[in-house]
Design an enzyme around this catalytic site. Structure first.
Site, PDB file in Angstrom:
ATOM      1  N   LYS A 115       0.863  -1.178   0.000  1.00 17.42           N
ATOM      2  CA  LYS A 115       0.000   0.000   0.000  1.00 17.42           C
ATOM      3  C   LYS A 115       0.903   1.234   0.000  1.00 17.42           C
ATOM      4  O   LYS A 115       1.628   1.495   0.959  1.00 17.42           O
ATOM      5  CB  LYS A 115      -0.917   0.018   1.216  1.00 17.42           C
ATOM      6  CG  LYS A 115      -1.839   1.232   1.228  1.00 17.42           C
ATOM      7  CD  LYS A 115      -2.441   1.434   2.599  1.00 17.42           C
ATOM      8  CE  LYS A 115      -3.066   2.816   2.656  1.00 17.42           C
ATOM      9  NZ  LYS A 115      -3.273   3.264   4.044  1.00 17.42           N
ATOM     10  N   GLY A 176      -7.445   9.547  10.340  1.00 13.62           N
ATOM     11  CA  GLY A 176      -7.636   9.643  11.779  1.00 13.62           C
ATOM     12  C   GLY A 176      -8.652  10.659  12.239  1.00 13.62           C
ATOM     13  O   GLY A 176      -8.843  10.838  13.441  1.00 13.62           O
ATOM     14  N   ASN A 224      -8.420   1.969  10.532  1.00 15.53           N
ATOM     15  CA  ASN A 224      -7.629   1.643  11.708  1.00 15.53           C
ATOM     16  C   ASN A 224      -8.164   2.393  12.927  1.00 15.53           C
ATOM     17  O   ASN A 224      -8.668   1.809  13.873  1.00 15.53           O
ATOM     18  CB  ASN A 224      -6.163   1.956  11.468  1.00 15.53           C
ATOM     19  CG  ASN A 224      -5.255   1.568  12.626  1.00 15.53           C
ATOM     20  OD1 ASN A 224      -4.094   1.919  12.648  1.00 15.53           O
ATOM     21  ND2 ASN A 224      -5.750   0.857  13.619  1.00 15.53           N
ATOM     22  N   SER A 225      -8.105   3.732  12.872  1.00 18.66           N
ATOM     23  CA  SER A 225      -8.483   4.548  14.027  1.00 18.66           C
ATOM     24  C   SER A 225      -9.909   4.297  14.490  1.00 18.66           C
ATOM     25  O   SER A 225     -10.191   4.303  15.695  1.00 18.66           O
ATOM     26  CB  SER A 225      -8.304   6.038  13.704  1.00 18.66           C
ATOM     27  OG  SER A 225      -6.970   6.328  13.377  1.00 18.66           O
TER      28      SER A 225
END
EC number: 2.8.1.10
Length: 274
Positions: A115, A176, A224-225
């Site tokens: 990625k 995020g 993710n976050s």
């Protein structure tokens, strides 16, 4: 890239609804990261609950064998069970990103799916498109299968696809931030005009964001976050698994048309009392 097959004559059983990235085929359309968890135990539990098959790892920030004196993430996230997707988080120029991908390939025994993300600044973590294009060309020429984090610009997406990137990953909003999908229209344009998989990357904050991305026709969602920063990461991972599944099923089913005025649900004839 997704094609709407929502017709009675062409049913698509969801259990057989796979998607292909480069030379690999996957069943789960939820991709997850490994950062921000409180410890390795929570990391493993949340990723397991997500049912993700692709797990992305920041090579510059995570030990996957570079340092024998630190815990190795691969002891928790086994390459025998998951497809490890090395990413170039923390890279702000093409040269550093290229070098990071080559290190990942060496650490993972020739693994070539990566990625690519080349960031513009530390405040927004917005993609530096020029450096991204430069790095993508070098990596593709070197045999890498490149999934690429990019802006939500349809023209840039077309250029990256034409270069040979195996997946386009436009941001939903800033990394995020948890702001969700800010510009659904441009995401839709990218989806409509791209033949390789399109996966929303960055900005997802809760399950409804993931469902909306899939309803638009995205092939998958990476986050993710949204999971790691939840009060209960394992529960949120389960919620995201169901949200991606539901959004994909809704896309395949085909939503009803939107109308400006009301339409009665009950029949207009055959009343008991007239």
């Amino acid at each position: 890239m997704s094609e709407n097959t929502s017709t009675a004559t062409q049913p698509t059983p969801l259990l057989q609804d796979t998607f292909t990235v480069g030379s690999r085929t996957f069943s789960s359309r939820l991709l997850v990261g490994t950062g921000k968890y409180k410890d390795m135990t929570e990391t493993g539990a949340a990723i397991g609950a997500s049912a993700a098959e692709i797990v992305t790892v920041a090579i510059r920030r995570t030990n996957i064998g570079q340092n024998s004196n630190e815990p190795n993430l691969l002891d928790v996230i086994s390459p025998d069970k998951y497809t490890i997707l090395p990413n170039t988080a923390g890279c702000f120029d093409a040269e550093t990103a290229i070098r990071t991908c080559k290190l990942a390939r060496e650490l993972l025994g020739g693994h070539n799916l990566v990625k690519l993300e080349v960031l513009g600044d530390e405040k927004t973590l917005y993609p530096n498109v020029m450096e991204t294009l430069k790095a993508a060309k070098v990596l593709i020429d070197d045999g890498f299968e490149v999934m690429v984090y990019t802006s939500d610009d349809p023209i840039v997406a077309q250029e990256l696809e034409s270069m040979g990137c195996v997946a386009i990953m436009p941001l939903g909003s800033l990394i995020g931030s948890g702001l969700g999908l800010i510009n659904r229209h441009t995401l839709s344009l990218i989806i409509e005009n791209t033949k390789v998989p399109v996966l929303v990357d960055a900005g997802v904050g809760t399950a409804s964001d993931a469902a909306i991305a899939m309803e638009l026709g995205c092939d998958g969602v990476l986050m993710n976050s949204a999971i790691a920063n939840a009060k209960n990461p394992v529960m949120m991972a389960q919620a995201m698994k169901h949200a991606v599944w539901a959004g994909r099923q809704a896309f395949l089913a085909g939503r009803m048309p939107m109308r400006k005025m009301a339409t009665a649900s009950s029949p207009q004839t055959g009343y008991f009392f007239q």
